[in-house]
Design an enzyme around this catalytic site. Structure first.
Site, short mmCIF file in Angstrom:
data_model
loop_
_atom_site.label_atom_id
_atom_site.label_comp_id
_atom_site.label_asym_id
_atom_site.label_seq_id
_atom_site.Cartn_x
_atom_site.Cartn_y
_atom_site.Cartn_z
N CYS A 173 0.54 -1.16 -0.11
CA CYS A 173 0.48 0.34 -0.31
C CYS A 173 1.15 0.85 0.08
CB CYS A 173 -1.43 0.37 1.39
SG CYS A 173 -2.53 1.52 1.23
N GLY A 174 1.02 2.17 -0.66
CA GLY A 174 1.55 3.21 -1.26
C GLY A 174 1.11 4.58 -0.25
N HIS A 175 -0.36 4.82 -0.30
CA HIS A 175 -0.51 5.66 0.76
C HIS A 175 0.05 5.16 2.36
CE1 HIS A 175 -4.92 4.03 2.14
NE2 HIS A 175 -3.68 5.08 3.25
N ASP B 77 -10.67 5.50 -2.81
CA ASP B 77 -9.02 5.73 -2.95
C ASP B 77 -9.76 7.62 -2.35
OD1 ASP B 77 -6.85 6.77 -1.77
OD2 ASP B 77 -6.09 5.04 -3.05
N CYS C 237 -3.45 7.42 -4.74
CA CYS C 237 -2.98 5.89 -4.62
C CYS C 237 -1.36 5.67 -5.56
CB CYS C 237 -4.49 4.84 -5.21
SG CYS C 237 -3.50 3.22 -5.28
N GLY C 238 -1.10 5.21 -4.26
CA GLY C 238 0.48 4.53 -4.49
C GLY C 238 0.79 4.01 -5.10
N THR C 239 0.35 2.79 -5.03
CA THR C 239 0.38 1.36 -5.76
C THR C 239 -0.35 2.14 -7.16
OG1 THR C 239 -1.03 0.55 -4.30
CG2 THR C 239 1.16 -0.20 -3.91
N HIS D 6 -9.26 -3.12 -7.94
CA HIS D 6 -8.96 -2.02 -8.19
C HIS D 6 -9.18 -1.28 -9.09
CE1 HIS D 6 -6.34 -3.00 -4.64
NE2 HIS D 6 -6.90 -1.58 -4.18
#
Length: 333
Positions: A91-93, A250, A254-256, A225
């Site tokens: 999870c990026g965020h 989101d 969204c990082g990913t 997603h």
């Protein structure tokens, strides 16, 4: 106060998206790797996730991260990512939120102007650089796991929208990428219900007709997603609405998802290495992405992305489970 279980947390948000960072109470999850721990958690401890992120302690778009001792000697902390949709490989965020919490609570040795943190995640080692000023995290850049494109110009059949064209990419999770303009829906929060319906329809159709499977790890599969790009989006600045299972947006860019989007654009020959990419969320916040290296994943061409954003601590809490609570594992409505 009565309780038979207590969790200690530092709450934060990353460009509008919450991350409830669990700093104590979960114990050490069994497993030789963080992916093993994720598997054990899903099979035996998912009640902890439900307790922390669903109502009444969380909400329908809640996200979190459980800190763990690392399973590898080159990492500072292990992290397990949780949200209402389940337990994510990456999870990026959430990574940006975790790094901010670790720095601003002193849970890592802080150096200015940059503090480097190495996180052991279920998707692999993630290296994070935190820009620090006067003890505060002013920005976080994560070097993500490799991202790749699984398919371009795929089509799924739907009853409500007809045939829908999409690309499929991986940035730590699988993302279907489609154009809102093709669906005839404005990029406008006033039309959020139509946007949500389109995203969930595409998601269900992909999982039924062409379910994706990671080429290097078959336990990572399925599309949860959907990146719905706004008209006018390009390889410099892309706006989008991110629809996530089981039916929420989101709030962050969204990082990913930013990583997957950059991989898709790179595969199309639109985004070269070492070029800034601005990815904007449905609420107008943004991450800056950059591709820094080419590699391979499971025999497929891949790229190494970085994502830069910022998080803010919003509070600290102890979440208690009263033995008489009628919702000891929360609920979804």
């Amino acid at each position: 106060m009565r309780s038979d279980r207590v969790f200690h947390a530092v709450d934060s948000h990353t460009e509008g998206m919450p991350t409830r960072v669990i700093t104590g109470g979960a114990g050490v999850i069994p497993g030789a790797t963080m992916f093993d721990r994720r598997r054990y958690f899903i099979e035996h401890l998912d009640h902890i996730r439900r307790f922390l992120v669903t109502e009444p302690r969380g909400h329908s778009a809640m996200s979190g991260a459980i800190l763990q001792p690392p399973t590898r000697p080159d990492a500072d902390w292990g992290v397990l990512f949780i949200e209402v949709s389940g337990c994510l490989p990456m999870c990026g965020h959430g990574t940006i939120g975790v790094a901010t919490v670790l720095v601003e609570t002193g849970m890592v040795a802080v150096e200015e102007p940059v503090t480097t943190i190495r996180l052991d995640t279920p998707a692999g080692l993630v290296v994070v650089e935190v820009a620090v000023e006067a003890g505060a995290a002013r920005g976080v850049t994560l070097r993500n796991v490799p991202a790749f494109t699984l398919a371009l110009d795929r089509t799924v059949q739907t009853a409500s929208f007809g045939d829908i064209r999409y690309d499929l990419a991986f940035g730590g999770n699988f993302y279907a990428i489609a154009d809102l303009g093709d669906l005839g829906i404005p990029f406008d929060r006033a039309h959020k219900n139509r946007v949500m319906d389109a995203g969930m329809t595409i998601m269900a159709a992909i999982n039924e007709q062409d379910r994706p499977v990671h080429p290097g790890n078959p336990e990572i599969s399925g599309c949860r997603h959907v990146y719905l790009a706004a008209p006018g989006s390009d390889a410099t600045h892309s706006r989008h609405a991110m629809v996530i299972h089981p039916g929420w947006f989101d709030r962050s860019p969204c990082g990913t998802g930013t990583s997957a989007r950059m991989a898709q654009l790179h595969t199309r020959g639109l985004l070269p290495l070492h070029t800034d990419f601005r990815n904007e969320s449905f609420i107008g916040t943004h991450f800056t992405g950059r591709l820094v290296e080419e590699t391979t994943v499971g025999g497929l061409p891949a790229v190494v992305p970085t994502v830069t954003g910022r998080a803010w601590i919003t509070g600290t809490a102890q979440y208690l489970r009263d033995p008489d609570d009628p919702f000891p594992e929360g609920f979804e409505l």
